[in-house]
Design an enzyme around this catalytic site. Structure first.
Site, mmCIF file in Angstrom:
data_model
loop_
_atom_site.group_PDB
_atom_site.id
_atom_site.type_symbol
_atom_site.label_atom_id
_atom_site.label_comp_id
_atom_site.label_asym_id
_atom_site.label_seq_id
_atom_site.Cartn_x
_atom_site.Cartn_y
_atom_site.Cartn_z
ATOM 1 C CE LYS A 85 4.263 2.441 11.036
ATOM 2 N NZ LYS A 85 3.916 3.618 11.876
ATOM 3 N N GLY B 278 10.506 5.739 5.131
ATOM 4 C CA GLY B 278 11.902 5.538 5.429
ATOM 5 C C GLY B 278 12.173 4.362 6.347
ATOM 6 C CG ASP C 5 2.427 13.755 12.124
ATOM 7 O OD1 ASP C 5 2.427 14.960 11.801
ATOM 8 O OD2 ASP C 5 2.877 12.864 11.398
ATOM 9 C CG LEU D 90 -2.112 -0.919 1.242
ATOM 10 C CD1 LEU D 90 -2.835 -0.822 2.577
ATOM 11 C CD2 LEU D 90 -3.064 -0.581 0.102
#
Length: 540
Positions: free
Chosen positions: A47, A29, A138, A25
């Site tokens: 993930k 980094g 974030d 997907l």
């Protein structure tokens, strides 16, 4: 980076715990995110961490623990995880929806009523996050997905537990960061509220609320944010009461997420019969969300069929005409076999892109495998929107003879917009690119050719990695094409890759915004073909 173990784990058909990988997907980094399915058929996003650093592993394990604390309708829940695996992974609910950033860029700003609805969902997500003892750190448009049911706040990668002593907090995206966050001071729930206000401002105005819209060099952005140099011009007056308190420079002056939710609830209560996005969102946003969802569902089903050996397969259409990779005036050596002429281009984001190449003028195979450092392409690589495709060589219908070099334009104006794509069997297609500027890549960050032994693969593949500036441009360009495309058969859904003025490398379908920094752009190549294409793109 981990070596063989990681490469094996990332291939479609392989597993993370009970989950079977379907497709890639996105990438970043430190890791990649994969589409996968559970034994019961549930689709999840996995993930992964791609590093052997013990510090990175500890941070990933902490992220898993923190994310598992959060429970709420407006967040992506953690399904399962294993931070101690050879390749650490975390599976979360898969949400086939575009981000707020994608929607603003593709559909424009959002009306006040719809914005209150989005704000309510985001505020409720922050209530869940903060109740779990976390600060997200974030919150920004790209970290909020918007299915028709309501927004989902995602990505707890730099979240921090409130019970961990820390003198400085991690900094998220500067354009949406609170001033105290930009100054390196401890961040709190109030910092997330500022980022919530900055995100809502972007939905209403189309840019971040800092001076120059958060654009410019990173250091300048950081200084503006640290000083609180806001520019809130253009904000509709009816949204002042919602957004401006969130953007207060003093954290103590900002409302709590619960306060924002209550404020939005009072406004939404004026329409008691309204439910989901169908009742609140602008028509253009609804259409984009549904189109994105349909594309993602199709991509999931296609990935399932590729991985599942018992899946029912449909008819495969004939490959499109191919372009001969010859320089102007050159011809293929006598007796050189064309060999493999079909490429399948695959890119980050679950989209599968089709293209073809033929007539590669290379006779020396590679003698060894391995990553090859990127360099400058033979000529600048242009990525251009396709305006039309038609059978036959360019220029023949108008009476203008096609040039001897089939890669050169044969249009009457010789304007560099027309390219003849040919197969070795003699079939031709005229590809005409749009006058839109597209983008130019003068240097890739990395170009890698590798012997691909993934399930369903037969030969060599090529991966390119974009420089940071080009990565954003590529995402914008592919997002623009995907948002307007009606189907894979629509010529406007295609993107052409051109070197210089005369060499068409490929023309392929874009059905989704491609946000990853790298992409596997060619598969099932012979060694000679892989070497030629990789070197043309900049490999040494």
């Amino acid at each position: 980076m981990q070596a063989d173990g990681v490469a094996d784990a990332l291939r479609p058909g392989r597993g993370f715990g009970p989950f079977t990988v379907l497709a890639e997907l996105a990438s970043g980094g430190m890791g990649r995110i994969y589409l996968a399915r559970s034994p019961g058929g549930r689709t999840v996003a996995v993930k992964t961490l791609l590093t052997d650093s013990e510090d990175d592993r500890r941070r990933f394990a902490r992220e898993v623990v923190l994310a598992q604390r959060v429970r709420g309708v407006y967040t992506a829940s953690v399904v399962d995880a294993d931070a101690t695996a050879a390749v650490p992974w975390m599976a979360t609910e898969y949400i086939p929806a575009p981000s707020l950033r994608d929607l603003v860029e593709g559909c424009g700003t959002l009306g006040a009523s719809a914005l209150y609805w989005v704000a309510a969902g985001m505020a409720e997500a922050l209530v869940s996050i903060h109740t779990a003892g976390l600060v997200h750190r974030d919150v920004k448009p790209s970290n909020v997905l918007l299915p028709i049911e309501g927004p989902r706040v995602i990505d707890f990668g730099i979240s921090q537990s409130g019970d961990v002593t820390r003198t400085q907090a991690a900094l998220g995206t500067v354009a949406y960061a609170a001033p105290e966050q930009a100054r390196g001071e401890p961040t709190t729930a109030a910092s997330d509220v500022f980022s919530l206000g900055a995100t809502l401002f972007c939905l209403a105005v189309g840019r971040a609320p800092y001076r120059d819209g958060g654009a410019g060099p990173a250091l300048e952005q950081l200084v503006r944010a640290a000083r609180g140099e806001l520019d809130v011009s253009g904000l509709p007056p009816e949204l002042d009461a919602l957004i401006m308190p969130c953007l207060a420079l003093d954290p103590a002056d900002r409302p709590t997420p619960a306060g924002v939710l209550a404020h939005c609830g009072a406004r939404l209560g004026n329409r008691p019969d309204a439910r989901g996005g169908e009742d609140w969102l602008d028509p253009a946003w609804i259409e984009a969300i549904e189109r994105h969802r349909e594309r993602r569902i199709r991509a999931v089903e296609e990935a399932r069929r590729r991985v599942d050996p018992e899946a029912v397969t449909g008819a495969v259409s004939a490959p499109r005409p191919t372009a001969r990779l010859a320089t102007a005036g050159s011809t293929a050596p006598a007796g050189l076999p064309y060999g493999r002429t079909r490429l399948w281009w695959a890119a980050i984001g679950g989209a599968v892109l089709a293209a073809t190449l033929a007539g590669v003028l290379v006779v020396r195979p590679w003698e060894s495998e391995g990553t090859r450092a990127a360099g400058v392409p033979d000529e600048p690589v242009r990525l251009l929107e396709v305006e039309s495709e038609s059978q036959g060589k360019c220029g023949t219908d108008s009476g203008t003879p096609a040039p001897a070099d089939p890669l050169a334009t044969a249009s009457p104006a010789w304007d560099g917009r027309s390219f003849t794509s040919e197969k070795s069997g003699g079939e031709s297609t005229c590809v005409v690119v749009s006058t839109a500027p597209g983008m130019t890549v003068n240097k890739f960050k990395d170009v890698t050719a590798f012997n691909d032994t993934s399930p369903g693969r037969d030969g060599w593949s090529i991966r390119v990695t974009f420089e940071d500036a080009d990565r954003e441009k590529f995402a914008e360009l592919t997002g623009k094409i995907a948002d307007r495309s009606l189907s894979a058969d629509d010529p406007g859904a295609r993107l052409a890759v051109v070197m210089g003025d005369k060499r068409l490398l490929a023309s392929f379908v874009i059905m989704d915004r491609l946000t990853g920094g790298s992409a596997v752009i060619a598969v099932d190549l012979g060694a000679n073909t892989a070497e030629f294409v990789a070197k043309a793109l900049g490999a040494p």
